[in-house]
Design an enzyme around this catalytic site. Structure first.
Site, PDB file in Angstrom:
ATOM      1  N   ASN A  83     -26.905 -52.862 -26.591  1.00 59.50           N
ATOM      2  CA  ASN A  83     -26.359 -51.600 -26.515  1.00 59.50           C
ATOM      3  C   ASN A  83     -27.322 -51.183 -27.438  1.00 59.50           C
ATOM      4  O   ASN A  83     -28.197 -50.292 -26.464  1.00 59.50           O
ATOM      5  CB  ASN A  83     -26.082 -51.999 -28.769  1.00 59.50           C
ATOM      6  CG  ASN A  83     -25.999 -51.462 -28.994  1.00 59.50           C
ATOM      7  OD1 ASN A  83     -25.713 -50.671 -29.090  1.00 59.50           O
ATOM      8  ND2 ASN A  83     -25.139 -51.869 -30.370  1.00 59.50           N
ATOM      9  N   ASP A  84     -28.711 -51.617 -27.703  1.00 55.20           N
ATOM     10  CA  ASP A  84     -30.025 -50.731 -28.289  1.00 55.20           C
ATOM     11  C   ASP A  84     -30.948 -50.688 -27.221  1.00 55.20           C
ATOM     12  O   ASP A  84     -31.582 -49.467 -27.255  1.00 55.20           O
ATOM     13  CB  ASP A  84     -30.613 -51.979 -29.127  1.00 55.20           C
ATOM     14  CG  ASP A  84     -30.135 -51.669 -30.147  1.00 55.20           C
ATOM     15  OD1 ASP A  84     -29.736 -51.304 -31.168  1.00 55.20           O
ATOM     16  OD2 ASP A  84     -30.049 -52.915 -31.250  1.00 55.20           O
ATOM     17  N   VAL A  85     -31.245 -51.262 -25.694  1.00 61.40           N
ATOM     18  CA  VAL A  85     -31.522 -51.059 -24.982  1.00 61.40           C
ATOM     19  C   VAL A  85     -30.886 -49.920 -23.876  1.00 61.40           C
ATOM     20  O   VAL A  85     -31.854 -48.652 -23.420  1.00 61.40           O
ATOM     21  CB  VAL A  85     -32.013 -52.063 -23.941  1.00 61.40           C
ATOM     22  CG1 VAL A  85     -32.673 -53.257 -25.071  1.00 61.40           C
ATOM     23  CG2 VAL A  85     -30.421 -52.684 -23.452  1.00 61.40           C
ATOM     24  N   VAL A  86     -30.211 -49.234 -24.469  1.00 62.93           N
ATOM     25  CA  VAL A  86     -29.501 -48.159 -23.578  1.00 62.93           C
ATOM     26  C   VAL A  86     -29.536 -47.390 -24.883  1.00 62.93           C
ATOM     27  O   VAL A  86     -28.919 -45.979 -24.489  1.00 62.93           O
ATOM     28  CB  VAL A  86     -28.350 -48.470 -23.112  1.00 62.93           C
ATOM     29  CG1 VAL A  86     -28.040 -48.977 -21.945  1.00 62.93           C
ATOM     30  CG2 VAL A  86     -26.439 -48.546 -23.577  1.00 62.93           C
ATOM     31  N   SER A 104     -29.859 -54.427 -34.342  1.00 68.04           N
ATOM     32  CA  SER A 104     -30.261 -53.985 -35.645  1.00 68.04           C
ATOM     33  C   SER A 104     -30.114 -52.714 -36.233  1.00 68.04           C
ATOM     34  O   SER A 104     -30.235 -52.222 -37.448  1.00 68.04           O
ATOM     35  CB  SER A 104     -31.493 -52.471 -34.528  1.00 68.04           C
ATOM     36  OG  SER A 104     -30.944 -51.834 -33.839  1.00 68.04           O
TER      37      SER A 104
END
Lengths: 483, 119
Positions: free
Chosen positions: A403-406, A444
């Site tokens: 999720n957050d990494v993209v 997050s």
């Protein structure tokens, strides 16, 4: 005569071990040679341990009467500790690897602390320098032991939530200062049996207790998502403690191995913190993990969903697919199914690559290990810097369990807590499919702008179930074509 | 012939400095794909502490020293054996496409064939 010969053999074995450790770690710079590297290091370890039994020829005269008992104890400790850890290490699941590294690391720190304790209680150190170094190694080793145990408990889910109270940092600092003060007291007392107020051995006990308590207090407030950084720091700590005790024991093999690991742990910690876009101090001393306030209105568009089978068929007719796996994939135990799907695509001449973010998984590189476990060849796995430019030319980016990494907000939205974090450019692919359990946010708590982008479609469902549907859909096509 | 190693003051600091530098450079060259085995592998390397534990235990004179020395060897042996077991297991999983004999992609010349040793 025996004394000299045994010294020669021990010295040669330790020298060989130090060389094999360095050479073995050097061979870890490529997956093709890494397996032989660890075997070399293992050989060095066996040689050094075997040779250290020759210490029996040069023990203290005072220890002579106890020698038989001590040898027996040594063999039992080696057998029990070695066999127990070996057995567990052979059986543990790959997803549990971060916990295992934490616990083995704590053991090393504890061993370094215990060596220091023997030196201190036996009053074997010569001069203030040795005493200070012994205490320093003891402090770092003990902090590493208790801290690693808390890290293990958090990663294993024994401790669920970070424990934070007001004024905690002052309390931690107070415990640390008190421990250092006790250490200074021990140094000033030298080996005088009396000591100040209390006998010196009592102060030594207090010193160790303070260090252990500090390790616990320091680790408790850190959030679970930051544990990989913490393990890496404790890895460096243990290395440092081992190196310092190596100096006290005048054993260069311990000094070299300890310092190499200390530097390696520090470097890994820096790399990890950089990949999370945070400083090491920020990880250790601020309370991360409190959800950031999402900013509604900043994002236009809606989330659109698509059937798993349709997404699967679209990928079958694509030319190139890049897969972005995250820990959610491993949590759903879906790596095997994913690789099965990938093999189907490859059979249909689709070019497939895996793109791994540095913090995918719960420790750096864990995603790579989990994919390797499922049988994915490592030449299909690419790291962020090597693949990020390829997304623009890719037909499909399949984001699964990440999720957050993209999240493109990291590039554009200055108010986002992850602004500046390096991300995978999945949003640049012509079509993006995101496999996700349901509508919701990442750990997050940040809204992902990618999900609302016009070239993105969501595939809701458990990763394993979704992949089964994709596989069935693509297989069905094959049958239809054959008929 | 005196074979004992006496390392004090600056000599010890030189050893520390060179070892730290070697560690930094060697680890800096390890690709991110291997970072988990690397961490467990370096974890294994500091298991050498077991040798120090053996030295302390063999020289123990009191029951307290024997107990703590036993503890040191126990933990050190666990560190070394466990670290080796998990690292070796992980590294055995990393394979290339060419390694699997069933499917041959002879045209994949992108990756240089490295002398693949197996033992």
């Amino acid at each position: 005569m025996f004394t000299q010969a045994s010294q020669l053999i021990i010295g040669a074995a330790d020298l060989g071990a130090a060389f094999l450790f360095l050479f073995g770690l050097k061979r870890m710079s490529s997956p093709a040679t890494a397996a032989s590297g660890i075997r070399m290091a293992g050989l060095g370890m066996v040689a050094a341990v075997a040779a250290s039994f020759l210490y029996v020829f040069s023990v203290d005269p005072a220890a002579r009467p106890h020698l038989a008992v001590n040898i027996g104890l040594a063999l039992v400790a080696l057998g029990v500790g070695g066999a127990g850890a070996w057995f567990v290490g052979r059986k543990v699941a790959m997803t549990a690897m971060p916990q295992m590294v934490a616990i083995y690391n704590g053991m090393g720190g504890g061993a370094a602390g215990a060596i220091a304790a023997v030196e201190l209680f036996g009053a074997r150190t010569h001069g203030a320098t040795q005493l200070v170094v012994t205490l320093l190694g003891a402090l770092i080793g003990a902090v590493s032991l208790s801290g690693s145990l808390i890290a293990w408990a958090k990663l294993d889910g024994v401790i669920k939530n970070p424990l934070r109270v007001k004024g905690q940092q002052f309390a931690n600092a107070a415990v640390m200062l008190a421990t250092v003060a006790v250490g200074a007291l021990i140094v000033s007392a030298g080996h005088a049996p009396g000591g100040l107020l209390l006998a010196t051995p009592t102060w030594i006990w207090i010193f160790f207790a303070g260090a252990l308590v500090f390790g616990v207090l320091m680790t408790l407030p850190i959030g679970g998502a930051d544990m990989p950084v913490v393990i890496s720091i404790y890895n460096a700590f243990t290395g440092l403690a081992v190196g310092l005790e190596g100096f006290v024991l005048q054993n260069p093999a311990l000094m070299i191995a300890g310092m190499v690991v200390g530097a390696a742990g520090l470097l890994l910690t820096v790399l990890m913190a950089r990949a999370m876009n945070r400083s090491i101090a920020n990880v250790l001393f601020t309370n991360f993990g409190t959800p950031a306030k999402a900013k509604p209105g900043a994002i236009q568009g809606t989330e659109r969903s698509v059937e798993a089978s349709d997404a699967g068929i679209a990928m079958r007719y694509a030319t190139s697919v890049i897969i972005v796996p995250g820990y959610g994939l491993a949590a759903a135990h879906a790596q095997q199914k994913l690789y099965e799907f990938v093999k189907l695509l490859q059979a249909a001449k689709v070019s497939v690559k895996f793109a791994i973010h540095p913090v995918a998984g719960r420790m750096p590189g864990q995603m790579d290990v989990l994919l390797a476990e499922a049988g994915v060849p490592y030449d299909m796995i690419f790291q962020l810097d090597d693949i990020n430019d390829d997304f623009a030319a890719a037909d499909v980016a399949l984001v699964i369990g990440a999720n957050d990494v993209v999240n493109p907000a990291a590039r554009t939205d200055k108010s986002s807590p992850i602004f500046g974090m390096p991300i995978l450019n999945a949003d640049k692919a012509k079509q993006v499919y995101v496999v996700k359990r349901g509508q919701g946010k990442g750990y997050s708590g940040i809204v992902n702008a990618l999900f609302y982008s016009p070239n993105c479609e969501m595939v809701y469902g458990d990763a394993q179930a979704v992949l089964v549907k994709m596989i069935e859909a693509v297989r069905g096509l094959g049958l239809a074509a054959a008929a | 012939m005196d074979l004992s190693i006496a390392m004090t003051g600056f000599v010890a600091l030189y050893v520390f400095m060179l070892a730290a530098f070697a560690g930094w450079v060697i680890i800096g060259n390890v690709p991110a794909i291997l970072h988990t085995p690397l961490m467990s592998g370096s974890n294994f390397v500091h298991g050498i502490v077991v040798v120090g534990g053996l030295f302390a235990l063999l020289n123990a004179t009191t029951h307290l020293e024997q107990a703590i020395g036993f503890f040191a060897v126990l933990l050190g042996a666990g560190n070394a054996a466990g670290g080796y077991a998990v690292t070796d297991r992980m590294l055995a999983m990393f394979k290339t496409s060419d390694a699997s004999p069933r499917r041959k992609h002879a045209s994949h010349g992108r990756h240089r064939a490295h002398g693949h040793k197996k033992s």
